[in-house]
Structures are given as C-alpha cells and as structure tokens.
Motif scaffolding. Sequence first.
Motif, short mmCIF file in Angstrom:
data_model
loop_
_atom_site.label_atom_id
_atom_site.label_comp_id
_atom_site.label_asym_id
_atom_site.label_seq_id
_atom_site.Cartn_x
_atom_site.Cartn_y
_atom_site.Cartn_z
N PHE A 1 -34.58 8.19 -20.95
CA PHE A 1 -35.65 9.09 -21.34
C PHE A 1 -35.47 9.41 -22.82
CE2 PHE A 1 -35.31 9.62 -16.79
CZ PHE A 1 -36.63 9.58 -16.39
N SER B 1 -39.29 14.54 -22.81
CA SER B 1 -39.29 13.12 -23.11
C SER B 1 -40.73 12.63 -23.15
CB SER B 1 -38.50 12.37 -22.02
OG SER B 1 -38.68 10.98 -22.15
N ARG C 1 -37.09 10.83 -26.70
CA ARG C 1 -38.01 11.73 -27.38
C ARG C 1 -38.34 11.14 -28.75
NH1 ARG C 1 -35.66 17.37 -28.41
NH2 ARG C 1 -35.57 17.29 -26.15
#
Length: 108
Positions: free
Chosen positions: A44, A28, A46
């Motif tokens: 979290f 992340s 990405r």
Amino acid sequence: MEDDKKNENPKQQINVELTDEIAEGIYSNLAMIAHSHSEFVVDFIRLMPGIPKAKVKARIIMTPDHAKRLLGALKDNIEKYEQAFGKIESGHEPPQFPVNFGGTLGEA
C-alpha cells in the motif's frame, strides 16, 4: 448421541485487539500486488502531488487462499456500498505518473 456431536465443536470466538496506533489507519492511494506460488504481497503506497518518490506505507503478505477470500469480501462490500450510496465511478485508464491531484502546482 447426536446431541453430543453438536457440543463437541462449538463456534470458536476470536478476540481481536486493535491498538490506538493501528486504529488511526494509514492512507493509501495506490496498491501494487505481486505473487509467488505460496503467497500474495500487497504493498500500500501513498503518492503525494508534486513528489516523484512514493513510499510503501504498509505491506501485507497472505496465502493465496486468504487473498481469494479478501477479493470476495471486497466484492461483497463494494456491492453493499453501491446499493447504499450509488455506483462508484472509476477511471478507465491506469494512473499516469506523476499523478495530478488537480488544482495548481505550488511553488516555493
């Protein structure tokens, strides 16, 4: 009688299971935090270069007490990291979207 009290509350041991899938971890590079009166929610996320849509990869929900404990544990670990490896230089500005990861943009 004082010895009896010591034996009444021995330290409880907790066995923690870590599956192979969870042990691999999730990368992340962004976290978003929200809260209510009873819980903190940490998403979290990405972000990938050149992709305008980001996905939440994990969501952790915790009590305010646990959120504060996590804050303390992170602070302690960052201090230990910096003692061992040097100061972590962080940007002074919030991330800009879309995030530029450096290098040239690829074309297809």
